[in-house]
Design an enzyme around this catalytic site. Sequence first.
Site, short mmCIF file in Angstrom:
data_model
loop_
_atom_site.label_atom_id
_atom_site.label_comp_id
_atom_site.label_asym_id
_atom_site.label_seq_id
_atom_site.Cartn_x
_atom_site.Cartn_y
_atom_site.Cartn_z
N SER A 94 -77.07 -11.21 24.56
CA SER A 94 -76.27 -11.75 23.45
C SER A 94 -76.07 -13.26 23.62
CB SER A 94 -74.90 -11.08 23.40
OG SER A 94 -75.03 -9.69 23.40
N1 SAH Z 1 -74.82 -6.71 27.10
C1 SAH Z 1 -76.23 -7.06 27.19
C2 SAH Z 1 -76.90 -7.22 25.84
C3 SAH Z 1 -76.86 -6.00 25.04
S1 SAH Z 1 -78.26 -5.67 24.03
C4 SAH Z 1 -76.45 -8.30 28.02
O1 SAH Z 1 -75.47 -8.92 28.46
O2 SAH Z 1 -77.60 -8.65 28.24
C5 SAH Z 1 -77.81 -3.99 23.71
C6 SAH Z 1 -78.27 -3.02 24.77
O3 SAH Z 1 -77.75 -1.75 24.44
C7 SAH Z 1 -79.79 -2.85 24.79
O4 SAH Z 1 -80.28 -3.12 26.08
C8 SAH Z 1 -79.99 -1.39 24.40
O5 SAH Z 1 -81.08 -0.78 25.06
C9 SAH Z 1 -78.68 -0.77 24.83
N2 SAH Z 1 -78.34 0.50 24.18
C10 SAH Z 1 -78.59 0.90 22.90
N3 SAH Z 1 -78.11 2.14 22.68
C11 SAH Z 1 -77.51 2.53 23.85
C12 SAH Z 1 -76.83 3.72 24.26
N4 SAH Z 1 -76.67 4.77 23.46
N5 SAH Z 1 -76.34 3.76 25.54
C13 SAH Z 1 -76.50 2.71 26.39
N6 SAH Z 1 -77.15 1.58 26.05
C14 SAH Z 1 -77.65 1.49 24.80
#
Ligand code: SAH
Length: 243
Positions: A94
């Site tokens: 993000s």
């Molecule tokens: N917080 C992260 C960025 C988030 S991007 C950082 O600091 O880099 C969102 C992430 O959520 C992605 O990697 C995606 O694979 C994950 N995601 C999506 N659905 C999910 C779920 N049901 N459970 C856990 N992770 C999930």
Amino acid sequence: MRRNRFIYAVGILTIGVVVTLTETGRADPDMAEVRQRMVDDQIAHPRDMRPPVRDQRVLRAMEKVPRHEFVPAEQRPAAYNDRPLPIGHGQTISQPYIVAYMTELLQIDAEHKVLEIGTGSGYQAAVLGELAREVYSIEIVRPLAARAEKTLAELDYDNVQVRAGDGYLGWPEHAPFDRIIVTAAPDHVPQPLIDQLRPGGRMVLPVGEVWRVQELTLVIKREDGKVEQSEVMAVGFVPLTRD
Ligand code: SAH
């Protein structure tokens, strides 16, 4: 005469090399200066209409966590820019501002146990790790979970635990949590996460339809268990997917 010119040329060359080496030595290997500028310009004093982040603990944490260590090598030069970056598997780290803003909304204190859904690169988890006692983070894409775990261990974030799995279901073994942050967008607030939030706790998450603008939502669970919900800002996150 020729010899003098030769000595002169060597002299100039030597000065050049010394100056270049000194400059390189002065460079910012830890990127602390660039990070400081990121915090000042993008987070504490954003130039557009975004509300500034004022919580000093959050600003100090953003100054400390080396964002460039959490992005793929080819993205490092852009690590402190004001935007999300690709981290592989169609996912993104993000934008720094939104990480700081969501963290500020959580009002974390040093005794808190925090759950994150969507570890991605592990960067947000590290920021949480700077502020809370324990952080639990769940990532659904297994290789991303593994890489984030490795990065966090290399940077000595011993209070952050990562696991691969579907974060919709939370992490019941470690519940209840004082704070919960979701960094992928579901189309509703997941009930298991509400259940795993301690009374008096706060949760921040984007809520909305897949690939549409979402509403960053603050959920407060009062001491009597009643849940209040408010929308604070329009945001764009990748969707929360299910196994
Ligand atoms: N917080 C992260 C960025 C988030 S991007 C950082 O600091 O880099 C969102 C992430 O959520 C992605 O990697 C995606 O694979 C994950 N995601 C999506 N659905 C999910 C779920 N049901 N459970 C856990 N992770 C999930």
